[in-house]
Design a protein around this motif. Structure first.
Motif, PDB file in Angstrom:
ATOM      1  N   MET A  91      10.739 -10.805  -2.166  1.00  0.00           N
ATOM      2  CA  MET A  91       9.938 -10.738  -3.484  1.00  0.00           C
ATOM      3  C   MET A  91       8.619 -11.884  -3.237  1.00  0.00           C
ATOM      4  O   MET A  91       8.515 -12.471  -2.446  1.00  0.00           O
ATOM      5  N   ASP A  92       7.873 -11.447  -4.337  1.00  0.00           N
ATOM      6  CA  ASP A  92       6.642 -12.454  -4.472  1.00  0.00           C
ATOM      7  C   ASP A  92       7.157 -13.775  -4.552  1.00  0.00           C
ATOM      8  O   ASP A  92       8.339 -14.217  -5.139  1.00  0.00           O
TER       9      ASP A  92
ATOM     10  N   SER B  10       6.720 -15.690  -7.230  1.00  0.00           N
ATOM     11  CA  SER B  10       6.750 -15.956  -8.365  1.00  0.00           C
ATOM     12  C   SER B  10       8.177 -15.158  -9.057  1.00  0.00           C
ATOM     13  O   SER B  10       8.511 -15.326 -10.045  1.00  0.00           O
TER      14      SER B  10
ATOM     15  N   ASN C 163       8.513 -11.722  -8.462  1.00  0.00           N
ATOM     16  CA  ASN C 163       8.193 -10.576  -9.067  1.00  0.00           C
ATOM     17  C   ASN C 163       8.283  -9.516  -7.933  1.00  0.00           C
ATOM     18  O   ASN C 163       8.138  -9.846  -6.835  1.00  0.00           O
TER      19      ASN C 163
ATOM     20  N   GLN D  27       3.953  -6.200  -4.254  1.00  0.00           N
ATOM     21  CA  GLN D  27       2.806  -4.916  -4.610  1.00  0.00           C
ATOM     22  C   GLN D  27       2.566  -4.221  -3.166  1.00  0.00           C
ATOM     23  O   GLN D  27       2.831  -4.741  -2.130  1.00  0.00           O
TER      24      GLN D  27
END
Length: 361
Positions: A295-296, A298, A300, A303
């Motif tokens: 995941m990123d 943060s 999230n 992309q």
């Protein structure tokens, strides 16, 4: 009908399992006949896995296998290494001490308030069983350490209730959640490590959901005796189920194995702002077969352009993307539930054959 059931479950619950007193360490090292085992536990953060693998590479260690879990801001990992020069285990005491010291420094960072002294591990156990034990001993079920509160939608996906059956002298545990492989393993390991004995059990898998019901007593023969104990059991079972839940994009890496491969790959993840939430590392002959969930930084979703940039840098032919899709089912009624006797006979016979439940006393 029974995707919950896993072979080897009883062997991993046997008498050779680690004592819980040996688990409160941030780094443990043990040499076996073919490799050296390193156990890591600490506060998770972006780039942590990259730093761990970089240290091992600098110390001339080759990672042949590893498994990494993250939950509730904590990270636990069991890593199997060999000496880069000899291909065998590392058994030099001074070198092992240096490995532990540097890894403890990496794990501690500047935020981990739970870091403990290092110690050499005291036995051999099933890797996933060990990860459960490590995270349980580290109290990852304590939500007070979480960075974010759990959302109501997450709570609806997992329901755990515990009640006392006073006329029979049992405590009854009901679990309803999304079905997945090794769900039975995770719940029974936790009950065992918490010193509960399963006497009856019912297991049902219907569509995307799984239902489990356990009639348990504490190892002293008594049911749950306080509200605090009941709440603790609920939190521990919820944590055991969530530890293996994979979040993020699944990346599969398959290529020729080499020393420093994991250090390079996880460094690229870090440089592109990704954090690893779960990892399975293995070596099959000369091939490295690795799975990462990312995941990123943060928390999230990643992309698509970031994924493509990573694949271009690592190699599109060896790094494949598998989106982790979750079933979207309508929320079910949140009330209490129980199972009919019609399902009990078949599931009890299975668990009784494994020695995981006992007949009525």
């Amino acid at each position: 009908m029974f995707p919950l059931m896993e072979s080897g479950l009883w062997m991993s619950l046997g008498a050779k399992a680690f004592d819980l007193w040996s688990l409160r360490r941030s780094v443990g090292v043990q040499a076996s006949g073919v490799h050296t085992t390193i156990e890591l536990i600490g506060r998770n953060r972006p780039g942590l896995l990259s730093e761990v693998f970089a240290v091992l590479t600098d110390l001339k260690c080759n990672v042949v296998a590893a498994e990494v879990w993250t939950h509730n801001s904590r990270m636990a990992s069991v890593v199997y290494i060999t000496d880069e020069a000899t291909g065998g285990p590392i058994d030099d005491a001074d070198r092992l001490s240096k490995i532990k010291q540097l890894l403890r420094y990496v794990l501690k960072g500047n935020r981990d308030k739970r870091s403990a002294n290092t110690a050499i591990s005291l036995g051999v156990t099933h890797t996933e069983r060990r990860l459960h034990q490590m995270m349980y001993a580290d109290r990852d079920y304590d939500r007070g350490d979480a960075d974010e509160e759990e959302s109501p939608s997450d709570r609806r996906k997992l329901q755990v209730t515990v009640e006392n059956c006073t006329d029979k002298g049992y405590s009854v545990v009901n679990v309803r959640c999304k079905d997945r492989p090794k769900l039975l393993f995770d719940t029974v390991c936790t009950l065992t490590d918490m010193q509960y004995v399963v006497f009856h059990a019912t297991l049902i898998a219907e569509g995307p959901e799984a239902y489990q019901e356990y009639y348990i007593r504490h190892s002293d023969g008594l049911p749950i005796s306080s509200e605090a104990e009941r709440q603790r059991l609920i939190l521990c079972l919820e944590a055991a189920i969530k530890r293996r839940n994979t979040e993020g994009v699944r990346l599969e890496l398959c290529c020729d194995d080499r020393v420093g491969l994991l250090s390079d790959v996880t460094r690229i993840f870090r440089e592109n702002g990704l954090t690893v939430t779960c990892a399975e590392v293995s070596t099959r002959g000369s091939q490295a077969v690795n799975v990462f969930y990312v995941m990123d930084a943060s928390g999230n979703p990643v992309q698509s352009r970031t994924i493509e940039a990573i694949r271009n840098e690592i190699g599109e032919a060896i790094l494949h993307v598998k989106d982790d899709m979750y079933s979207k089912s309508s929320p079910q009624d949140g009330g209490k539930f129980s199972f009919g006797n019609i399902f009990r006979s078949r599931s009890e016979k299975f668990l009784y054959s494994l020695g995981l439940i006992r007949p009525d006393s």
